[in-house]
Design a protein around this motif. Structure first.
Motif, short mmCIF file in Angstrom:
data_model
loop_
_atom_site.label_atom_id
_atom_site.label_comp_id
_atom_site.label_asym_id
_atom_site.label_seq_id
_atom_site.Cartn_x
_atom_site.Cartn_y
_atom_site.Cartn_z
N LYS A 86 0.84 -1.19 0.00
CA LYS A 86 0.00 0.00 0.00
C LYS A 86 0.88 1.24 0.00
N VAL A 87 0.47 2.22 -0.80
CA VAL A 87 1.25 3.44 -0.90
C VAL A 87 1.45 4.08 0.46
N GLN A 88 0.39 4.07 1.27
CA GLN A 88 0.54 4.76 2.57
C GLN A 88 1.55 4.07 3.48
N ASP A 89 1.78 2.75 3.23
CA ASP A 89 2.80 2.07 4.02
C ASP A 89 4.20 2.41 3.52
N LEU A 90 4.29 2.66 2.21
CA LEU A 90 5.60 2.92 1.63
C LEU A 90 6.04 4.36 1.81
N PHE A 91 5.08 5.27 1.67
CA PHE A 91 5.46 6.66 1.48
C PHE A 91 6.29 7.23 2.63
N GLY A 92 7.47 7.67 2.27
CA GLY A 92 8.36 8.31 3.25
C GLY A 92 8.98 7.35 4.25
N ALA A 93 8.84 6.03 4.02
CA ALA A 93 9.35 5.05 4.98
C ALA A 93 10.86 5.19 5.20
N LEU A 94 11.56 5.72 4.20
CA LEU A 94 13.02 5.82 4.32
C LEU A 94 13.49 7.27 4.46
N VAL A 95 12.58 8.14 4.91
CA VAL A 95 12.93 9.55 5.02
C VAL A 95 12.91 10.00 6.48
N PHE A 96 13.90 10.78 6.84
CA PHE A 96 13.91 11.37 8.17
C PHE A 96 13.11 12.67 8.08
N ASN A 97 11.82 12.50 7.89
CA ASN A 97 10.94 13.64 7.61
C ASN A 97 10.42 14.27 8.91
N GLU A 148 9.78 2.72 -5.30
CA GLU A 148 11.08 3.16 -4.78
C GLU A 148 11.04 4.64 -4.42
N LEU A 149 10.38 5.42 -5.27
CA LEU A 149 10.32 6.86 -5.03
C LEU A 149 9.44 7.20 -3.83
N TYR A 150 8.34 6.44 -3.70
CA TYR A 150 7.47 6.67 -2.53
C TYR A 150 8.27 6.50 -1.24
N LYS A 151 9.07 5.43 -1.22
CA LYS A 151 9.81 5.13 0.01
C LYS A 151 10.71 6.29 0.42
N VAL A 152 11.31 6.94 -0.58
CA VAL A 152 12.21 8.05 -0.23
C VAL A 152 11.48 9.39 -0.27
N GLY A 153 10.14 9.32 -0.29
CA GLY A 153 9.34 10.53 -0.09
C GLY A 153 9.11 11.38 -1.33
N VAL A 154 9.35 10.81 -2.51
CA VAL A 154 9.08 11.60 -3.72
C VAL A 154 7.61 11.39 -4.11
#
Ligand code: ADP
Ligand code: MG
Length: 725
Positions: free
Chosen positions: A29-40, A279-285
């Motif tokens: 799910k996008v919401q699980d991926l999004f920003g998972a690898l970002v120190f946001n 991949e991009l979702y994970k890094v917050g793009v």
């Protein structure tokens, strides 16, 4: 051999379709991926002590610098977070003048006295890095003995984790400057231009009664690219080393049936796109849109807009991710502006606007007369900016690659003009015609246009031929190239508009201080500016010859190629405005000019050398082999007593063509043996003496290709590369 690559491609596609292509499963799910690898922001809130978090946020929102104890605390939390995710290294990621990104990895770990190892990461290491700057272009700004360069963390762009199999790296987005503080990258001027734009915007907004304290340039860059089977890519030295085909006859079917745009996306391509997006979702793009583009095998990916510096980082990450993921699907991603002659090239539409810290998009037409007035003020500021800074904006998108695209009847012309759409143009005309009289409507004073209707934002109102179009609530700089970093075009736009706002606000302030009512003053100012700058507004067909003539009459610049456009960067006015807003000094601008000239000459040089190589090692041997075959067949016919008239004719044609090709190859090789004293003279020489010889050689080579049998032709053809997917 072309046919070998073809066999491999067909095999790859068959295997993919039978294996990976048949796999089913539940997608993440996008919401699980999004920003998972970002120190946001959210991660910072969870992992930082409250006081530290507040100090960091204040740095971000007020663009102040980070004190050392905050930096240490952030670094420590960042390191723990990264290590928990398996990171062993960190890197200061930067965007040197090469136009791509650069990184040097350092380990968190160092050995301890008792033979163990310990992870450490200080605030200083987070905030400042010291890569060796000597191998990056600096345009002569520093010699190797003073090669020191610093990377400085841009805290407004959050760090993220780059995961590549078992290797995990903490990536810190930075700006790159020399030890004397000169900008060595694309990011530093962008950040400075955002500051300038913010200051001028806030100053202007104040006159309209706004309490906004900061404003941000927002960008949403749409990336066009090609995906072809990787077997073909490997069989083409020109694609590998120049990013575009230097030879290649047009296929019988190109894009004329217009059956590609928005068409259904092939399975393997869609699978690749999905992985790129994940991949991009994970890094917050925040990627949002994907579709087929006009040319066969051409696609587009577009994000939701963000502040210009973050959008720039994310855009670079998007390009890197496309390049990295495509091979996993047996594909190669081509981001060159013109990989295939005769088909549409690729651009990168840079959508641009200004947002304030109260959440308003300043290019959104308003509902009330007051909002309209403010909207028109900002809109006119942009129109003035494009007119006044045409040369600078044209320069910001100039490259050897974009020369194939701009003005090639498939991309915006090299002339900068603004498309406003019918409705807005009509309003401008009303103001220009003097309708900006004081009229009362329902108790409010307006500026001649009773109220702005909601401007349509549908695709029907699109003008694909304009280099710079208003699209409802933002401008779209459409002449930007697919392969370039958007930082510099965005920088130039920010400066150009900051300059407009500065001049317009000053004038308005003067009028108001004399007691003129705001509405009246704005109306008078807009009327004057529209008169001065309306020549840059053009809603017609930008591809037509008529426009070239008309633009000439209007006195608009028509800088047809890179070498013509680059000197705009060091024009006295440009130097002045860059210095006024403290973006770059004259020395820095001259250095950039030098780098751009060299990049141009080097690009042409590589392409020309490659052409000579391919001529001698691919095209010529194939042509000669066919010549031998035909010669043998003619001889056999003659020996058999039935001389072949047509065979002899064909042989004659081949011999002549190959001779001409050989002569032209030598001519190009000779043209390359040349040196010039100045970078400028060299770039001109490349444009005038080398590029035309390349075109001639290509034409002959393509004629040989269409004559030569499939079994002999050593390069994948356009038809194979573009339609087998
Ligand atoms: P359109 O129909 O014009 O394509 P979209 O909303 O799909 O409109 O936007 C296209 C691109 O423009 C997207 O990348 C989007 O993020 C960007 N965009 C939209 N609004 C803005 C804005 N205010 N500032 C910068 N870019 C924007
Ligand atoms: Mg668009």
């Amino acid at each position: 051999m072309g046919s070998a690559a073809l066999g491999e491609a067909v095999k790859t596609i068959r295997e993919w379709t039978m294996n990976e292509g048949r796999q089913t499963g539940t997608p993440a799910k996008v919401q699980d991926l999004f920003g998972a690898l970002v120190f946001n922001d959210k991660m910072q809130q969870t992992r930082l002590p409250r006081a530290v978090y507040k100090a960091l946020r204040s740095t971000v929102t007020h663009a102040t610098s980070l004190d050392s104890s905050t930096a240490d605390a952030v670094a420590s939390a960042l390191k723990d977070w990264a290590i928990e995710h398996g990171a062993s290294h960190y890197t200061h990621w930067f965007q040197p003048m090469t136009g791509i990104t650069a990184e040097k990895h350092d380990s968190f770990y160092s050995p301890t006295a008792d033979g163990q190892s310990m992870a450490a990461f200080s605030g200083k290491e987070l905030v400042i890095g010291e890569p060796d700057a000597s191998s990056f272009p600096s345009g002569g700004m520093r010699s190797t003995f003073e090669a020191r360069g610093y990377t400085a963390w841009d805290p407004t762009s959050p760090p993220w984790l780059h995961v590549n199999g078992p290797s995990v790296t903490l990536v810190i987005p930075t700006a790159f400057v020399s030890w004397t503080g000169e900008a060595l990258d694309k990011k530093t001027p962008l950040l400075r231009s955002m500051e300038a734009l913010s200051t001028q915007t806030v100053r202007a907004l104040k006159l309209f009664g706004s309490t906004a304290r900061r404003a941000t340039a927002t960008c949403g860059p749409e990336q066009e690219y090609f995906l072809i089977d990787r077997n073909f890519y490997f069989a083409r030295p020109d694609l590998i080393n120049a990013g575009r085909t230097l030879f290649g006859a047009r296929p019988p079917k190109g894009q004329e049936l217009e059956d590609q745009y928005f068409g259904s996306i092939p399975d393997r391509v869609l699978a690749c796109m999905s992985e790129v997006e994940a991949e991009l979702y994970k890094v917050g793009v925040p990627v949002k849109t994907r579709h087929n583009e006009v040319a066969p095998s051409q696609y587009e990916i577009a994000p939701i807009f963000e502040s210009a510096n973050v959008a720039t980082d994310h855009q670079m990450m998007t390009m890197e991710t496309l390049r990295r993921v495509a091979p996993k699907f047996g594909l190669a991603c081509l981001m060159h502006e013109k990989p295939f002659a005769g088909l549409n090239g690729s651009g990168k539409h840079l959508n641009w606007s200004i947002g304030d810290d109260l959440g308003n998009n300043l290019l959104n037409p308003g509902e009330t007369p007051h909002e309209n007035m403010q909207f028109l003020f900002f809109c006119v500021a942009v129109v003035r900016a494009v007119d006044k800074w045409q040369g600078l904006l044209r320069q910001s998108i100039a490259s050897a690659g974009n020369d194939h695209r701009l003005g090639a009847n498939e991309a915006p012309p090299a002339i900068l003009s603004v498309f406003l759409g019918d409705m807005l143009t009509d309003i401008f005309e009303q103001i220009d015609a003097g309708a900006a009289r004081r009229t009362k409507h329902g108790g409010t004073l307006d500026i001649g246009v009773s109220s702005l209707p909601k401007l349509p934002r549908d695709a029907g109102d699109r003008n694909r031929t304009s280099p710079f179009a208003f699209t409802g609530n933002k401008f779209e700089f459409r002449a930007v190239s697919s392969n370039q970093n958007v930082a510099f075009p965005a920088t130039c736009l920010n400066i150009a508009v900051a300059d407009s706002l500065d001049a317009m606000t000053a004038e308005l302030e003067g009028m108001l201080s004399k007691g003129q009512p705001l509405e009246e003053a704005v109306a008078a100012l807009l009327k004057k500016l529209i008169k001065q700058h309306k020549r840059v507004i053009f809603n017609g067909n930008g591809y037509s010859d008529a426009w070239q003539k008309e633009a000439g009459k209007r006195g608009l610049l028509n800088l047809r190629n890179t070498v013509d456009a680059l000197p705009e960067l060091v024009k006295p006015d440009v130097i002045k405005v860059f210095e006024k807003f403290k973006i770059l000094t004259e020395r820095e601008l001259r250095a950039r000019y030098e780098v751009d000239l060299e990049t141009y000459s080097k690009t042409i040089n590589v392409e020309a050398q490659l052409m000579v190589l391919m001529a001698n090692r691919y095209v010529l041997p194939a042509g000669l082999e066919y010549q031998t075959q035909v010669g043998q067949s003619v001889a056999a016919a003659k020996a058999g007593g039935v001389p072949s008239v047509e065979g002899k004719k064909l042989l004659g044609r081949i011999v002549k063509l190959i001779d001409a090709f050989r002569t032209q190859t030598d001519k190009l090789a000779t043209a390359l043996e040349h040196s010039n004293s100045s970078a400028e003279a060299h770039a001109k020489y490349m444009r005038d003496a080398v590029v035309p010889q390349m075109s001639k050689l290509r034409e002959l080579g393509d004629q040989i290709e269409v004559l030569t049998p499939h079994q002999i032709w050593p390069l994948p053809t356009y038809r194979e590369m573009l339609f087998i997917k």
